[in-house]
Design a protein around this motif. Structure first.
Motif, PDB file in Angstrom:
ATOM      1  N   MET A 969       0.564  -1.096   0.081  1.00 14.31           N
ATOM      2  CA  MET A 969      -0.407   0.147  -0.391  1.00 14.31           C
ATOM      3  C   MET A 969       1.280   0.954   0.098  1.00 14.31           C
ATOM      4  N   VAL A 970       1.443   1.301   0.878  1.00 17.49           N
ATOM      5  CA  VAL A 970       2.855   2.053   0.384  1.00 17.49           C
ATOM      6  C   VAL A 970       3.692   2.712  -0.145  1.00 17.49           C
ATOM      7  N   THR A 971       4.231   1.684  -1.727  1.00 17.80           N
ATOM      8  CA  THR A 971       4.098   1.625  -2.896  1.00 17.80           C
ATOM      9  C   THR A 971       3.710   2.874  -3.491  1.00 17.80           C
ATOM     10  N   THR A 972       1.018   2.136  -3.579  1.00 15.11           N
ATOM     11  CA  THR A 972       1.036   2.523  -4.730  1.00 15.11           C
ATOM     12  C   THR A 972       0.222   4.171  -3.723  1.00 15.11           C
ATOM     13  N   ALA A 973       0.280   4.802  -2.437  1.00 11.91           N
ATOM     14  CA  ALA A 973       0.533   5.775  -1.951  1.00 11.91           C
ATOM     15  C   ALA A 973       1.443   6.216  -2.085  1.00 11.91           C
ATOM     16  N   TYR A 974       2.407   6.324  -2.327  1.00 12.83           N
ATOM     17  CA  TYR A 974       3.387   7.380  -3.060  1.00 12.83           C
ATOM     18  C   TYR A 974       2.912   8.077  -4.020  1.00 12.83           C
ATOM     19  N   PHE A 975       2.637   7.274  -5.053  1.00 13.73           N
ATOM     20  CA  PHE A 975       1.824   7.836  -6.177  1.00 13.73           C
ATOM     21  C   PHE A 975       0.540   8.694  -5.809  1.00 13.73           C
ATOM     22  N   ILE A 976       0.240   8.855  -5.031  1.00 13.55           N
ATOM     23  CA  ILE A 976      -1.579   8.532  -5.642  1.00 13.55           C
ATOM     24  C   ILE A 976      -1.744   9.986  -4.409  1.00 13.55           C
ATOM     25  N   LYS A 977      -0.986   9.304  -3.067  1.00 12.92           N
ATOM     26  CA  LYS A 977      -1.108  10.671  -1.575  1.00 12.92           C
ATOM     27  C   LYS A 977      -0.401  11.486  -1.741  1.00 12.92           C
ATOM     28  N   PRO A 978      -0.695  12.132  -0.541  1.00 15.63           N
ATOM     29  CA  PRO A 978       0.613  13.110  -0.317  1.00 15.63           C
ATOM     30  C   PRO A 978       1.704  12.372   0.910  1.00 15.63           C
ATOM     31  N   SER A 979       2.851  12.774   0.931  1.00 17.71           N
ATOM     32  CA  SER A 979       3.710  12.510   1.713  1.00 17.71           C
ATOM     33  C   SER A 979       3.141  11.822   2.818  1.00 17.71           C
ATOM     34  N   HIS A 980       2.721  12.826   3.529  1.00 16.16           N
ATOM     35  CA  HIS A 980       2.402  12.357   5.385  1.00 16.16           C
ATOM     36  C   HIS A 980       1.751  11.087   5.155  1.00 16.16           C
ATOM     37  N   MET A 981       0.752  10.868   3.991  1.00  7.40           N
ATOM     38  CA  MET A 981      -0.113   9.520   4.275  1.00  7.40           C
ATOM     39  C   MET A 981       0.659   8.407   4.354  1.00  7.40           C
ATOM     40  N   VAL A 982       2.464   8.869   3.260  1.00  8.26           N
ATOM     41  CA  VAL A 982       2.819   7.472   3.117  1.00  8.26           C
ATOM     42  C   VAL A 982       3.498   7.691   4.684  1.00  8.26           C
ATOM     43  N   ALA A 983       3.760   8.470   4.743  1.00  3.84           N
ATOM     44  CA  ALA A 983       4.682   8.088   6.443  1.00  3.84           C
ATOM     45  C   ALA A 983       3.764   7.791   7.814  1.00  3.84           C
ATOM     46  N   TYR A 984       2.451   8.413   7.433  1.00  5.91           N
ATOM     47  CA  TYR A 984       1.027   7.547   8.580  1.00  5.91           C
ATOM     48  C   TYR A 984       1.234   6.145   7.782  1.00  5.91           C
ATOM     49  N   PHE A 985       1.549   5.542   7.236  1.00  7.78           N
ATOM     50  CA  PHE A 985       1.572   4.156   7.014  1.00  7.78           C
ATOM     51  C   PHE A 985       2.548   3.347   7.607  1.00  7.78           C
ATOM     52  N   ILE A 986       4.058   4.314   7.014  1.00  2.64           N
ATOM     53  CA  ILE A 986       5.081   3.157   7.569  1.00  2.64           C
ATOM     54  C   ILE A 986       4.900   4.095   8.921  1.00  2.64           C
ATOM     55  N   CYS A 987       4.287   4.730   9.354  1.00  2.00           N
ATOM     56  CA  CYS A 987       4.396   4.495  11.362  1.00  2.00           C
ATOM     57  C   CYS A 987       3.670   3.281  12.159  1.00  2.00           C
ATOM     58  N   LYS A 988       2.547   2.859  10.879  1.00  2.00           N
ATOM     59  CA  LYS A 988       1.460   2.196  11.479  1.00  2.00           C
ATOM     60  C   LYS A 988       2.585   0.439  11.519  1.00  2.00           C
ATOM     61  N   MET A 989       3.668   0.272  10.293  1.00  2.00           N
ATOM     62  CA  MET A 989       3.892  -0.727  10.579  1.00  2.00           C
ATOM     63  C   MET A 989       4.777  -1.082  11.590  1.00  2.00           C
ATOM     64  N   VAL A 990       6.037   0.302  11.150  1.00  2.00           N
ATOM     65  CA  VAL A 990       6.700  -0.126  12.246  1.00  2.00           C
ATOM     66  C   VAL A 990       6.023  -0.031  13.417  1.00  2.00           C
ATOM     67  N   GLN A 991       5.359   0.756  14.106  1.00  2.00           N
ATOM     68  CA  GLN A 991       4.355   0.238  15.757  1.00  2.00           C
ATOM     69  C   GLN A 991       3.984  -0.968  15.654  1.00  2.00           C
ATOM     70  N   LEU A 992       3.527  -1.873  14.586  1.00  2.00           N
ATOM     71  CA  LEU A 992       3.037  -3.512  15.054  1.00  2.00           C
ATOM     72  C   LEU A 992       4.360  -4.304  14.906  1.00  2.00           C
ATOM     73  N   SER A 993       5.418  -3.831  14.506  1.00  2.00           N
ATOM     74  CA  SER A 993       6.691  -4.660  14.935  1.00  2.00           C
ATOM     75  C   SER A 993       7.589  -4.214  16.232  1.00  2.00           C
ATOM     76  N   LEU A 994       7.087  -2.773  16.220  1.00  2.00           N
ATOM     77  CA  LEU A 994       7.473  -2.674  17.604  1.00  2.00           C
ATOM     78  C   LEU A 994       7.204  -3.731  18.969  1.00  2.00           C
ATOM     79  N   ARG A 995       5.365  -3.483  18.090  1.00  2.00           N
ATOM     80  CA  ARG A 995       5.149  -3.990  19.731  1.00  2.00           C
ATOM     81  C   ARG A 995       5.049  -5.468  19.658  1.00  2.00           C
TER      82      ARG A 995
END
Length: 1340
Positions: A969-995
Motif C-alpha cells: 500500500m505504501v508503494t501505491t500511496a507514494y504516487f497518489i497520496k500526499p507524503s504525510h499519508m505515506v508517513a502515516y502508513f510507515i509509522c503504523k508498520m513500525v509500531q506493529l513491529s515494535l509491539r
C-alpha cells in the motif's frame, strides 16, 4: 581459388586472409609479395589489438612461419638438380614398404602433373609437338631437391619441377609456402594429421628458360591428329612412368593407321575377368583394357590405370564417353589425385568384398556455400570488435543450414570464444524458453573447462560483486553456475521454493543478460546457435532480443536457422527481426537453396572417389531427382546403393551404374518416402526404438531408454538402439544424449506410426514411465513424462482413478518449471492439470484446487497473461472458504494492478483487505496527525529496540498479512497520496513491529522511516535505524524486498555518504530489481540513481544520456509508466547541458497530473530540475521562480531541499551582483542558507563542503573581503576536485575567474577560465565550454 574450397579441409577463413595479406594474391598464390616482406602492415583483424591478445599472438606466430617457409622456398631454388626422367624412374623403383610405395606413387603423380602442365604451356607458347620424341620419356628431366627440408621428412615433396630437354622449357612445381607452413608440427596448434599426404600444388613456367619455338599451323586434320597422337604418347609415357616397363606400341592402332574397327569398340569386347587369377601376362598386346589390366597387375592404382585407359580411348575419332578431350582435363585429374591421394589416387578395397564397400562421403565438408561461409565468417569477425550481431539462415530441411554454422565453430574457439547451441523441435513447443536457458547453462561448463583457475577465480569474484544476493536467483536458473565457484553451491543450497515468486519472463531475460555481460567480451565472444526457430515462440525470442539489443557490454553472435517454407507471415521470428532492426542491431539474412550441378557433382565425385568428369552423368540424374538438396542427395545415393543400382566393380575398382536403368526406375522424389521405405525394412526392435525416440523429439536421454527397457513392452529398445546407431539413424551428441542424425530421419520415424495410433503411443510411453518412475527423483524427465501422458487426455478422462494422479503430476512439473524460471511452460502444465480435475473438485479436493489455481495464476502473471491471471484469481475469490485462503490471491491482484499502472485500484484493494484484517484506514490524514505520530514512533523505537527485539519474530499470521498489505500500500500511496499519508502508513508498520515482533517487511518500514525523518540534526540516530534495518534484511535473507530496502536507504541515510556512491549502488539495485521481478522498484532505483548522477557529475553527460536512453528503451519493453516522465525530465536536463538540445533532444512532451494535487511527486521532481537546469544555463529569473514554486510544496524531500538551497543561494548572489545594490533581506536569506549548509557539510562533507565554500567565496567577494574570497574560491575548487564534483569544480573556477576579472586581474582570470573550460569539457557540457570560451576570447 580459396584453399578451404579447393582442399575441403575447412581451414578457418583467417588462415586464408592471413595468406592473402602475406602474399598479395596476385597471379600465383605462391608468389611472395615483395611489399609485405619489407613492410609492417597488419591485417584489419589484428590492427589495434594488444600484443597479448590471442588473435595478435596467432597472427604473429603464423606470419613468422610464413616468412620462414617463403625463405625456404627461395633458398630451395639454389638447392635443386635435374635428373633425366628415365634415370629418375629407375632410381625410384617400387619398394616393399607400403608407406614408401605410397610416397613413390605420389612422386610419380607429381612428375606426371608437371609433364602435363608443361605440355599445356607448350601449346600456349606455340611450341611444336609434332615429333613423337618430344613426348617421350627421354625428352624430360625431373628437378629434385638435393637435400631434404630441415623441418620436414616427407620424401614425396622432393620433386621440384619438370623440364623438356628439346625445347628448353622448364616448370617449377611448388606448394604455396603459407599452406606448407600451416601444416607443420606445432606444439600449440597441432600438426598435420597422421598419414596426410595431400598437397595443393601450383606450377609456374620458369621465366629464365622461356622460349618461343613457333611451328607451322597445319590443317585442322593435322591438328586433330596432333592432339590424338599427343594423348597416345602421353599414355605411353605414363605407362612407363608408373610401371617401370616399356610400353609395346608396335601393334597399337591410332587414328590415321589402317584399322577395320575403332579401338574403343574392340575394348568393349575385352573382359577383365579373363585376367583374374591368372599369371602375369607379359605379352599384353594392343587391347587398351589389357593395358589397364597389366597396370593393375603391377599394383598401379586404378585411378592411374583409368587415366591411361581414357587417354588411349581418346585416340579414336568417335571417342568413348570417358575419353579425355584436352590435356587440361588430364591436368585437373592429376591435381585432384595429388590434392587428396587417399581418396582419389590410392585403391580402397584392401581385403574388402564389393558388397561391403561404402560410399565415402565428406561429412565435414560444406559444398557450394563459399559465399555464405564468407559472409558468416566476416560477420563473426565484426562481433569480435565488441558489437553484437544477428545472422539468420533460412532454407528447406536438409539444405545444410546447421553445417554452415558448424564451419564457424573452430574459428570461434580459435579466438577464445564459446559456442552454445539449442535445437527446438515440434514435440517440445511448450518448452522453448527452457531451451535458451539450457544453452546458457551449457556455457557455464564450457567456461569452467576453458579458463585457468586464476581466471576462473577472477570471474567468480566479478559474478559475486555484480549479482550480490541475486546469485541465488542465477543459480536457480543456471544450476551449472555452481561449477564456477564452491561458494555459489553453498548459496544455491539455501534457496527455497518460492524464492523466485516475483520473477517473470522479462526478469529471466535480464538475469541471463547480466550473466552474458560478465562472461563475454571481444576477446571471448559468445556464439549462440538456435536451430529450427520455426518451433520457437515469442518468449524465447524475447530473450534473444534482450541479448542483442543490449549496449552495456555484452558481446554475442547470434545465429538462428529456420525452415523458411514452414514459417508464415506473423510468426514471432519475423517480429524479432523487425525489432532488431528498430533497435539498430546489425542483421544478416541468407537463404540456402539446393546445390547447383557443379557443386553437386563435386559432392558425388568425392563420395564415389571418381574424377568429376566421370561422375557427372550420374550427378545430372541425381540433380533432377533431388533439386540439389544435400541431405536428399545423400539418402538418394544410399538408396541407389541398397537397390543395387549403384555397385562397386572390383575388377574396375570403381563404382559403376547404368544411367538408363536409373532413369527408368520410378524412384520417389520425396526424401521422407525414401527414409520411410528404408525403415520399413528394419527389424522390429529398431523400428520400435525409432518410433519411441520420435515421440520424444530430436533427442532422448539415456535414462529414459533405460527406464522404458525395464518394461516388458519395450525390452528390445537396447538392441534396437545399437542397430539404429550402426545403421546411421541415431548418434550420440556431445551431451551424451541419443539424437537423430537429421530432422528428416525423426519425421520419417514418426511417420511410421499411423496417425490414429500416435496419441495412444504417446500416452502409453508416458504411463509406462510414470509407473516405473513413481516415487523416484527423475529430475527434468518429469516434463517428458507429463507431456507424453497429456497426449492421451481423452483416455485419461475415461478413467476417474487417473485424473487426480495425472493432475498432481502436471502440478509437480509446473512447480519445477516455475523454480527453473520457465513460467510459460509452468502455465501450460498447470492448465493441463486443471483440465484433468472433475467438476466438483473444489468440494472433493479443496486444498489441491486452491494450490493449483493459485499456482496457475502466478504462472499466468509471470508470463504477462494478466487477463487470464485476473480471471483465475477471481475464481479463488469466489470459491475460497475464508479470507485467509483468499489473501495470496488478493496480494497477487494488487501486484498485477500496479504492474498495469492501475494504482488507485490497487490502493482501494489494499485498503479493503486491511480493513477486513482489523486495521482502520482513514480517508485522509492531516500533517498534524503525522507530526505527532512520528515522534511517538521514534520514542517507541528508542524504548523497545535491543538485540532481543531484533530476534523476536512476528508469529501472528494475521499481523504478518497486515504488514504485507501495508508494504504494498505504501508503494501505491507514494504516487497518489500526499507524503504525510505515506508517513502515516510507515509509522503504523513500525509500531506493529515494535509491539508484536519483526517480519520480512519490517526492514522496509524502518528504512522508509529513516528517509522520512532524517535531518542533519538527527543524522547519527537515523544512521542507527538504517543500520538495524540492514541487519534485519540480512537476517531474513531477503532477496525480493532487498531492492526496496536499498532504494530507501539511498533516499535517506545513504546520502550522508558520497552522492557518486549512491548513484553506483542504485545502479546495482536497478539490476537486482529487474532480475528479481521488481520492475517498478527497479526503475525507481534507476531514476533516483540518474538524479544522483546528474547532481554529482558521477558520469560525463554523454554517457549519462546513453544510460537514460537505455532505461527508456527498457521502459518500453516492460510497459512501465511510473518513472517514464522522471527519466524524460532528467534527459531534458542533460540534453540542455550538452548543447541545449540542438542534437541530443528527442520529441517527448512532458505532461504532469493536476498541479494542485499535493501528492504529485512528478511535480516536485519537475520543479527541482527546473531550478537546477535554469541556474546552469544562466536563466536567473526562471531559476528564482521555480525555487519559490518548490518551496510551496507540502513536504519537499530533505536532501533535495539542500541542493535547492545551494543553487538558490548562488542565484541570489548573482542577482545581487547585477543590481549592485545591497538588499538586506536577500543578504539575510543568503546568511541563512550558508548556516544550513554548514550543518550539512558537518554531516555529509563529501557532498556539501565544496558548496559551502563556494557560497562563502561569493558572499565574501560581494562584500569586498577580497583576500577571504580568494581563499574560499581555492578551497571550493580543491574540495570539488577531491570529491569528484567535476562540474562544480568548473563552476568554482568560473566564479573565481569572474571575480578576478572584476578585480582587473586578467592573468588570474585567464588561468581560472582555462581550468573551468577543462572541467566542463570533461563533464561534456558544450554549452558551458562555449560560454567560458567567449569570456576567454574577450580577455585575449
Amino acid at each position: 581459388m580459396c584453399p578451404s574450397t579447393a582442399t575441403g579441409t575447412g581451414w578457418p577463413a583467417c588462415w586464408w586472409q592471413l595468406s592473402v595479406w602475406a602474399f598479395g594474391y596476385q597471379s600465383s598464390l605462391a608468389r611472395v609479395s615483395q611489399r609485405w616482406l619489407v613492410g609492417t602492415t597488419l591485417p584489419p583483424q589484428v590492427h589495434g589489438r594488444k600484443k597479448s591478445s590471442p588473435r595478435f599472438i596467432w597472427y604473429n606466430k603464423m606470419s613468422k612461419k610464413i616468412l620462414m617457409a617463403a625463405a625456404d622456398a627461395a633458398a630451395a631454388k639454389d638447392e635443386n638438380t635435374q635428373i633425366a626422367l628415365r634415370n629418375w624412374i629407375k632410381g625410384d623403383a617400387t619398394k616393399k614398404n607400403s608407406s614408401a610405395k605410397k610416397e613413390s606413387m605420389i612422386r610419380k603423380a607429381t612428375v606426371a602433373y608437371g609433364i602435363v602442365e608443361l605440355l599445356v604451356r607448350c601449346q600456349d607458347n606455340n611450341v611444336a609437338l609434332d615429333d613423337d620424341a618430344k613426348i617421350g620419356t627421354d625428352n624430360f628431366a625431373v628437378c629434385v631437391c638435393k637435400k631434404k627440408k630441415k623441418r620436414s621428412s616427407s620424401s614425396w615433396t622432393d620433386v621440384r619441377g619438370v623440364a623438356m630437354i628439346s625445347s628448353g622449357l622448364s616448370l617449377s612445381i611448388e606448394e604455396p609456402s603459407y599452406l606448407s607452413c600451416l601444416f607443420e608440427d606445432d606444439d600449440d596448434e597441432g600438426g598435420e594429421k597422421d598419414g596426410q599426404m595431400g598437397r595443393y600444388l601450383e606450377v609456374e613456367l620458369d621465366a629464365a628458360n622461356k622460349k618461343t619455338d613457333c611451328c607451322d599451323n597445319g590443317s585442322a586434320d593435322n591438328d586433330k591428329m596432333s592432339k590424338h597422337r599427343c594423348h597416345y604418347l602421353l599414355a605411353k609415357l605414363f605407362y612407363e612412368l608408373f610401371t617401370h616397363e616399356e610400353f609395346r606400341d608396335d601393334n597399337y592402332p591410332i587414328v590415321g593407321d589402317d584399322c577395320d574397327e575403332p579401338v574403343h569398340k574392340k575394348a568393349k569386347k575385352a573382359s577383365l575377368s579373363e585376367l583374374e587369377g591368372g599369371d602375369v601376362v607379359s605379352n599384353y598386346g594392343s587391347d587398351l583394357f589389357s593395358i589397364s589390366a597389366r597396370m593393375q597387375q603391377l599394383r598401379v592404382p586404378a585411378s592411374i590405370c583409368r587415366m591411361v585407359q581414357n587417354l588411349l580411348e581418346s585416340v579414336s575419332e568417335s571417342g568413348a564417353v570417358d575419353a579425355y578431350k584436352t590435356l587440361g582435363e588430364v591436368g585437373k585429374d592429376l591435381h585432384l589425385l595429388l590434392l587428396d591421394p587417399d581418396r582419389f589416387l590410392f585403391d580402397h578395397e584392401e581385403g574388402e568384398s564389393p558388397d561391403s564397400m561404402q560410399l565415402l562421403y565428406r561429412k565435414e565438408k560444406l559444398y557450394g556455400r563459399d559465399k555464405e561461409e564468407t559472409l558468416i565468417t566476416d560477420t563473426f569477425c565484426r562481433v569480435t570488435r565488441g558489437k553484437s550481431e544477428a545472422f539468420f539462415i533460412g532454407g528447406f530441411s536438409g539444405s545444410g543450414k546447421s553445417m554452415l554454422v558448424d564451419t564457424l565453430r573452430v574459428r570461434v574457439k580459435n579466438v577464445g570464444g564459446y559456442v552454445i547451441k539449442h535445437k527446438f523441435d515440434a514435440i517440445s513447443q511448450d518448452r522453448p524458453l527452457s531451451g535458451v536457458i539450457s544453452a546458457v547453462n551449457q556455457l557455464c561448463l564450457k567456461i569452467k573447462d576453458r579458463l585457468t583457475s586464476q581466471r576462473l577465480a577472477a570471474l567468480s569474484k566479478k559474478l559475486k560483486d555484480d549479482f550480490g544476493a541475486d546469485i541465488v536467483l542465477l543459480a536457480r536458473m543456471l544450476p551449472n553456475v555452481c561449477a564456477l565457484s564452491p561458494e555459489f553451491s553453498i548459496l544455491a543450497g539455501k534457496v527455497e521454493d518460492g524464492s523466485t515468486d516475483k520473477m517473470n519472463a522479462q526478469s529471466v531475460s535480464y538475469t541471463l543478460l547480466r550473466f552474458i555481460r560478465l562472461v563475454s567480451s571481444p576477446k571471448r565472444p559468445i556464439m549462440l546457435f538456435l536451430d529450427d526457430l520455426q518451433w520457437a515462440d515469442d518468449t524465447a525470442l524475447d530473450v534473444i532480443h534482450t541479448f542483442l539489443s543490449d549496449r552495456m557490454g555484452s558481446c554475442m553472435f547470434f545465429v538462428g536457422t529456420y525452415r523458411d517454407n514452414e514459417v508464415q507471415i506473423g510468426h514471432a521470428l519475423f517480429d524479432l527481426m523487425e525489432r532488431l532492426e528498430i533497435s539498430n542491431v546489425p542483421l544478416n539474412k541468407v537463404s540456402l537453396t539446393g546445390l547447383d550441378q557443379e557443386h553437386l557433382n563435386e559432392m558425388i565425385s568425392d563420395a564415389l572417389c571418381l574424377y568429376p568428369r566421370i561422375s557427372k552423368s550420374l550427378s545430372d540424374i541425381v540433380f533432377q531427382k533431388t533439386k540439389g538438396n544435400p541431405f536428399f542427395v545423400l539418402e538418394f545415393m544410399q538408396s541407389l546403393q541398397s537397390r543395387g543400382l549403384l555397385q562397386y566393380d572390383s575388377c574396375q575398382k570403381r563404382w559403376v551404374w547404368n544411367e538408363d536403368t536409373i532413369r527408368a526406375e520410378e524412384i520417389t522424389d520425396n526424401v521422407l518416402q525414401l527414409l520411410s521405405s528404408k525403415m520399413n525394412r528394419l527389424s522390429k526392435d529398431m523400428q520400435s526404438l525409432l518410433k519411441v525416440m520420435a515421440c520424444f523429439g530430436t533427442s532422448t536421454n539415456e535414462s529414459v531408454i533405460g527406464y522404458l527397457s525395464e518394461s516388458p513392452e519395450y525390452l528390445g529398445l537396447r538392441n534396437g538402439l545399437e542397430g539404429a546407431i550402426s545403421d546411421g539413424f541415431v548418434e550420440v551428441n556431445t551431451e551424451g544424449k541419443f539424437k537423430f542424425v537429421h530432422d528428416k530421419v525423426r519425421e520419417a520415424a514418426y511417420n511410421l506410426i499411423p496417425d490414429r495410433d500416435k496419441k495412444q503411443l504417446h500416452y502409453s510411453l508416458g504411463k509406462t514411465l510414470y509407473s516405473i518412475c513413481e516415487g523416484k527423483d527423475v529430475g527434468d524427465a518429469i516434463f517428458l513424462i507429463a507431456s507424453q501422458i497429456n497426449h492421451g487426455k481423452e483416455l485419461i478422462e475415461k478413467d476417474d482413478a487417473l485424473c487426480i494422479p495425472v493432475a498432481k503430476l502436471n502440478m509437480k512439473a509446473g512447480k519445477m518449471a516455475l523454480n527453473g524460471c520457465d513460467h510459460k511452460m509452468a502455465y501450460f502444465y498447470f492448465l493441463a492439470a486443471l483440465s484433468f480435475l472433475p467438476d466438483d473438485i473444489w468440494e472433493s479436493h479443496y486444498d489441491l484446487s486452491l494450490r493449483l489455481t493459485f499456482l496457475m495464476a502466478r504462472a499466468a502473471n509471470s508470463s504477462c497473461k494478466y487477463d487470464e491471471a485476473e480471471l483465475t484469481l477471481q475464481t479463488i475469490r469466489e470459491r475460497a472458504r475464508c479470507l485467509q485462503d483468499k489473501l495470496p490471491a488478493y496480494f497477487l491482484m494488487v501486484q498485477i494492478s500496479i504492474a498495469q499502472g492501475h494504482l488507485r485500484e490497487a490502493y482501494t484493494t489494499c485498503s479493503s483487505i486491511l480493513t477486513q484484517l482489523g486495521e482502520t484506514i482513514p480517508e485522509t490524514v492531516t500533517p498534524e496527525m503525522v507530526g505527532s505520530m512520528i515522534p511517538e514512533t521514534l520514542n517507541m523505537y528508542t524504548e523497545v529496540y535491543d538485540d532481543d527485539w531484533l530476534g523476536k519474530k512476528m508469529e501472528d499470521s494475521t499481523l504478518f498479512n497486515t504488514m504485507k498489505f501495508y508494504s504494498i500500500m505504501v508503494t501505491t500511496a507514494y504516487f497518489i497520496k500526499p507524503s504525510h499519508m505515506v508517513a502515516y502508513f510507515i509509522c503504523k508498520m513500525v509500531q506493529l513491529s515494535l509491539r508484536h515482533g519483526v517480519c520480512q517487511y519490517t526492514p522496509q518500514a524502518l528504512m522508509i522511516l529513516s528517509s522520512i525523518v532524517i535531518r542533519f540534526d538527527n543524522a547519527e540516530f537515523i544512521r542507527r535505524i538504517a543500520k538495524n534495518a540492514m541487519l534485519l534484511a540480512e537476517r531474513f535473507d531477503l532477496s525480493d524486498e532487498m531492492v526496496d530496502v536499498h532504494l530507501h536507504f539511498h533516499r535517506g541515510a545513504g546520502q550522508l555518504d558520497s552522492y557518486q556512491l549512491c548513484a553506483t549502488q542504485l545502479r546495482k539495485s536497478f539490476a537486482s530489481g529487474l532480475s528479481s521481478g521488481n520492475a517498478n522498484i527497479a526503475f525507481f532505483c534507476a531514476g533516483q540513481g540518474v538524479q544522483f548522477s546528474v547532481i554529482s557529475a558521477e558520469k560525463d553527460l554523454i554517457s549519462l544520456l546513453q544510460e537514460i536512453d537505455y532505461y527508456r528503451n527498457l521502459l518500453e519493453i516492460y510497459k512501465s509508466e511510473l518513472t517514464k516522465y522522471c527519466l524524460l525530465c532528467y534527459r531534458e536536463t542533460v540534453s540542455t547541458f550538452i548543447d541545449k538540445g540542438k542534437t541530443t533532444a528527442i520529441e517527448a512532451k512532458l505532461t504532469f497530473a493536476d498541479v494542485s494535487d499535493p501528492g504529485n511527486k512528478l511535480l516536485e521532481m519537475f520543479y527541482f530540475h527546473q531550478v537546477f537546469k535554469n541556474y546552469w544555463i544562466g536563466y536567473a529569473e526562471r531559476c528564482d521562480h521555480y525555487v519559490q514554486r518548490y518551496g510551496e510544496l507540502s513536504q519537499p524531500r530533505h536532501f533535495e531541499a539542500y541542493i535547492i538551497k545551494f543553487y538558490h543561494g548562488l542565484n541570489t548572489l548573482d542577482m545581487m551582483k547585477k543590481k549592485k545594490t545591497k538588499n538586506y533581506s536577500k543578504s539575510a536569506e543568503v546568511d541563512g542558507i550558508i548556516a544550513s549548509m554548514r550543518v550539512a557539510a558537518s554531516h555529509a562533507e563529501s557532498n556539501f563542503r565544496n558548496k559551502l565554500e563556494l557560497l562563502e567565496a561569493e558572499q565574501r567577494g560581494l562584500n569586498n573581503f577580497h583576500h577571504d574570497a580568494m581563499i574560499f574560491y581555492k578551497a571550493a575548487i580543491e574540495s570539488a576536485r577531491k570529491n569528484k564534483f567535476i562540474h562544480e569544480q568548473g563552476l568554482a573556477c568560473e566564479k573565481a575567474g569572474f571575480y578576478c576579472k572584476s578585480m582587473n586581474d586578467n592573468e588570474k582570470a585567464l588561468a581560472y577560465f582555462n581550468q573551468a573550460r577543462e572541467c566542463y569539457e570533461k563533464w561534456g557540457s558544450t554549452v558551458k565550454v562555449e560560454f567560458v570560451q567567449r569570456e576567454l576570447d574577450r580577455l585575449m
